[in-house]
Write a protein that holds these residues in place. Structure first.
Motif, mmCIF file in Angstrom:
data_model
loop_
_atom_site.group_PDB
_atom_site.id
_atom_site.type_symbol
_atom_site.label_atom_id
_atom_site.label_comp_id
_atom_site.label_asym_id
_atom_site.label_seq_id
_atom_site.Cartn_x
_atom_site.Cartn_y
_atom_site.Cartn_z
ATOM 1 N N MET A 426 0.839 -1.199 0.000
ATOM 2 C CA MET A 426 0.000 0.000 0.000
ATOM 3 C C MET A 426 0.875 1.251 0.000
ATOM 4 O O MET A 426 1.928 1.285 0.635
ATOM 5 C CB MET A 426 -0.891 -0.019 1.251
ATOM 6 N N TYR A 428 0.220 5.687 0.149
ATOM 7 C CA TYR A 428 -0.643 6.868 0.163
ATOM 8 C C TYR A 428 0.121 8.047 0.753
ATOM 9 O O TYR A 428 1.206 7.885 1.329
ATOM 10 C CB TYR A 428 -1.947 6.618 0.927
ATOM 11 N N TYR A 604 -4.378 10.926 2.263
ATOM 12 C CA TYR A 604 -5.073 9.969 3.124
ATOM 13 C C TYR A 604 -6.319 10.578 3.761
ATOM 14 O O TYR A 604 -7.190 9.865 4.263
ATOM 15 C CB TYR A 604 -4.115 9.484 4.213
ATOM 16 N N SER A 608 -11.561 6.479 1.572
ATOM 17 C CA SER A 608 -10.825 5.292 1.143
ATOM 18 C C SER A 608 -11.197 4.943 -0.292
ATOM 19 O O SER A 608 -12.364 4.940 -0.670
ATOM 20 C CB SER A 608 -11.153 4.118 2.070
ATOM 21 N N ARG A 612 -5.498 6.054 -2.386
ATOM 22 C CA ARG A 612 -4.435 5.065 -2.536
ATOM 23 C C ARG A 612 -3.787 5.103 -3.915
ATOM 24 O O ARG A 612 -4.441 5.329 -4.930
ATOM 25 C CB ARG A 612 -4.970 3.655 -2.281
#
Length: 742
Positions: A426, A428, A604, A608, A612
């Motif tokens: 991940m 971000y 961020y 959601s 990302r």
């Protein structure tokens, strides 16, 4: 009939013992090394081959062995589980997990059965050897037992010592130096078709044909007896001949019994036991046994577990690997990826320095290693075999002492090297805190993995290290390696065992760029100044020097992570800032220059899915899918936040205010209690209006910054530019309109 009883009891004993043993009893000192012991399966194969066991000689695979153990249908038989339930029913059987207490009669499920068989956790096995003081040692612990008898008084020179002569006399007894021991060398013929009855008595001992052997069936603290069939055909417990034949002479065929219902075999019970997928893997303590590994060969593999002891064979040189971690049962040292070997001489003592070892199984034939003062040597990670099968990594080596070569015992095991990697999961954009000076960075999440014997798995928590680093990639079209990284520019903000934060490149204001030589604070921003080109970071870990648990390797990830530039928050509109002084309260008010808000990247702080980065599987590039966005795409609740405080480093009192949302034309501000001698910082944040108050929360789309210093000289107030302290903007004293913030 007799064969069925034999295989029934033999199968029960083998399965019980193989599942229960967690340690090995070692009786020291040892006598001369005997022949290598056979497993139950190997013993059976041998007996089939020589005709002792009536079974087709071309059907001797493991599956055939289990077919043989099952036998023909006979009278209704009880499974190992059913017999165990009968044994513990009266509550008198010792609890192997809690010495001194009894196993509860009500704990009689299949899960309880398997738990009972495992025994208590034993201590990690260590290789026994003879120490410098002549005592037997287990690991580093002196047992106090002399490996040789005490020296006698000096006497007349005698004849050369000779080992005792052991023979079998005409009466079938063992004779030692011609003396009849009274012990039968071979068992008498058993009754036709009848095998001995082996049971566990109420006192927890093994009984053979009703006779108490005095040997515990379940040892304390995980030490269970070692039951085997000797070459004379007798049952042996912990190496002691019980005198009881394991099977009688072949009897006449009996009349077939009526077909009965088969009891569940240990294999069938095991299949049910592991079906949940929640059973610990005896080969990999931190993993579960896969539920789909349920074939008979898997059953055999499960029961054998992983040996915790490699036994020294007296009479030969021994080259044995040392555990780095006996709890994990691993030999490979995480800090450098090497394996430490100890060489023992023919008496079980460590050899001196200078002994050479070559021909290690699985290692290059030309590789030669030399022992140190401790009789040990290391094999570096890149010399170890790489994912080779066990058959290529076990056997003997060549030991050279004083120019004389000898072949070592066939108990050398060379572990596979442990390969390592990390995978990014991940990415971000985030920030360190809500402080005006807080660093804005790209957050990268990853995990370390190890490859052991061909299988990849996560690092154990105890081995995770904060060793990941980031550097600028020189050429995005080339692989990430040492030559394609500019490590001179350290962009790592902070890091841990599962993440790394990479500072975003900063876009400076024209005034900041023009005054870096005059202002130390601004000058520190230069190390992260954006050069106008896309910045991609490459990740790597491990230095191969023993500082981290990198197994001696430096690994370059092929992920290429775009680290977006970040633009500065706008300042006050020139000529549109004033000062109001009313009833002793000073208020700074005016307009923000929001006409030319710069572009931004989502962070961020956005919902959601919008925040990302995504990875291109073909190029390995991680980027924000929407790219750089115009200020018009800012969330609707974004507003300008203004803070005044005494010191830039965060100490001293603070006051703050903000505009209405930018989406509603928010340009006006009014900062009450704005007193001289304080710094003024600006940011763009989310604005939330509650019942009694308005709160501003950091969203880090822009680079927040201290822009001004409020100065008073005589009766005149000035705004001093933070970057250019020579630039002073006089402030007009003027009353703020009552509707200014409407």
């Amino acid at each position: 009939m007799s064969k069925f009883k034999f295989v029934q009891w033999y199968g029960i004993v083998v399965c019980l013992l193989m599942a229960a043993c967690t340690d090995v009893d070692i009786t020291m000192p040892k006598g001369p090394k005997g022949d290598t012991g056979l497993s139950a399966y190997e013993f059976w194969k041998e007996k089939v081959a020589d005709g002792t066991v009536d079974w087709p000689k071309d059907q001797t695979e493991v599956a055939d062995f289990f077919k043989y153990l099952k036998g023909n249908d006979g009278k209704d038989g009880k499974s190992a589980f059913d017999q165990w339930k009968d044994m513990i029913a009266d509550g008198s059987v010792d609890n192997p997990h809690n010495p001194g207490s009894k196993w509860p009669a009500g704990n009689n499920t299949v899960q309880d059965f398997w738990y009972f068989l495992t025994g208590a956790t034993g201590e990690s096995g260590q290789t026994p050897h003879i120490g410098d003081n002549g005592h037997w040692f287990v690991g580093n612990e002196d047992t106090g037992i002399a490996a040789q008898g005490e020296a006698g008084k000096d006497g007349a020179n005698g004849k050369d010592a000779v080992p005792p002569t052991v023979t079998i006399g005409a009466n079938d007894h063992w004779f030692v130096n011609g003396v009849d021991t009274g012990k039968k060398a071979t068992g008498t013929n058993g009754k036709d078709g009848v095998s001995p009855t082996i049971t566990i008595g109420g006192n927890g001992n093994w009984f053979v044909d009703g006779t108490d052997t005095g040997k515990k069936a379940v040892g304390a603290d995980g030490k269970s007896p070692e039951v085997a069939i000797g070459e004379n055909g007798n049952w042996y417990i912990n190496g002691t001949d019980t005198g009881k034949p394991s099977f009688g002479k072949a009897g006449k065929d009996g009349t077939n019994g009526a077909n009965g219902a088969n009891g569940k075999s240990a294999y069938e019970l095991w299949k049910e036991y592991i079906a949940s997928g929640e059973v610990d893997n005896p080969h990999k303590p931190d993993q579960k046994w896969p539920a789909d590994r349920n074939k008979q060969t898997d059953f055999w593999d499960f029961l054998t577990g992983r040996s915790s002891v490699i036994e020294i064979q007296v009479g030969k040189y021994n080259v044995i690997p040392d555990y780095w971690n006996s709890q994990l049962r691993e030999y490979v040292i995480p800090t450098d990826g090497s394996v430490l070997f100890t060489v023992y001489d023919k008496t079980g003592k460590k050899v001196a320095a200078g002994v050479q070892v070559s021909g290690l199984p699985g290692v290059g034939a030309t590789e030669t290693f030399t022992t140190d003062d401790n009789g040990q040597f290391k094999v570096a990670w890149d010399k170890l075999p790489d994912n080779q099968p066990l058959s290529r990594r076990t056997g003997s080596a060549t030991v050279t002492v004083g120019g004389v070569q000898e072949t070592s015992a066939k108990n050398t095991l060379v572990p596979n090297r442990i390969n390592v990697r990390a995978t990014v999961s991940m990415v971000y954009l985030s920030n360190a805190s809500s402080d005006i000076n807080a660093t804005r960075y790209a957050y990268v999440s990853f995990k370390y993995e190890r490859q052991i014997d061909g299988e990849w798995s996560d690092y154990p928590n105890s081995l995770n290290s904060s060793m990941m680093r980031a550097a600028k990639i020189k050429d995005i079209n080339q692989p990430v390696n040492e030559e394609n990284l500019d490590k001179s520019k350290n962009s790592t903000y902070t890091y841990g065992s599962t993440y790394i934060d990479i500072r975003r490149p900063l876009v400076l204001t024209p005034t900041e760029k023009a005054n870096v030589a005059k202002n130390d604070t601004v000058q520190r921003l230069l190390s992260d100044e954006w050069d106008g080109n896309d910045f991609y970071a490459g990740l790597y870990f491990g230095d191969g020097s023993g500082s981290y648990n990198d197994y001696g390797q430096t690994v370059y990830l092929q992920d290429k992570i775009h680290i977006p530039e970040i633009y500065p928050t706008p300042g006050f509109k020139e000529g549109a800032v004033f000062l109001e002084i009313k009833q002793g309260v000073t208020t700074l008010w005016g307009e923000i220059d929001t006409d030319q808000l710069p572009d931004f990247y989502k962070t961020y702080a956005y919902p959601s899915g919008q925040d990302r980065f995504t990875k291109d599987p073909d190029t390995g590039i991680w980027k924000f899918p929407e790219g750089k966005l115009p200020a018009s795409d800012l969330a609707k609740n974004r507003a300008v936040f203004i803070q005044m405080r005494t010191f830039v480093n965060g100490t001293g009192g603070t006051v703050h205010t903000g505009t209405v949302p930018l989406s509603e034309g928010g340009k006006h501000f009014m900062l009450t209690s704005a007193y001289p001698g304080n710094w003024i910082g600006l940011d763009i944040r989310s604005r939330t209006k509650g019942t009694n108050q308005i709160t501003y929360s950091a969203t880090y789309e822009y680079r927040s910054r201290f822009a001004y210093y409020l100065l008073k000289e005589g009766e005149q107030y000035f705004l001093v530019d933070f970057a250019d302290r020579t630039k002073r903007i006089p402030l007009e004293i003027k009353e703020c309109p009552a509707d200014w913030m409407d």
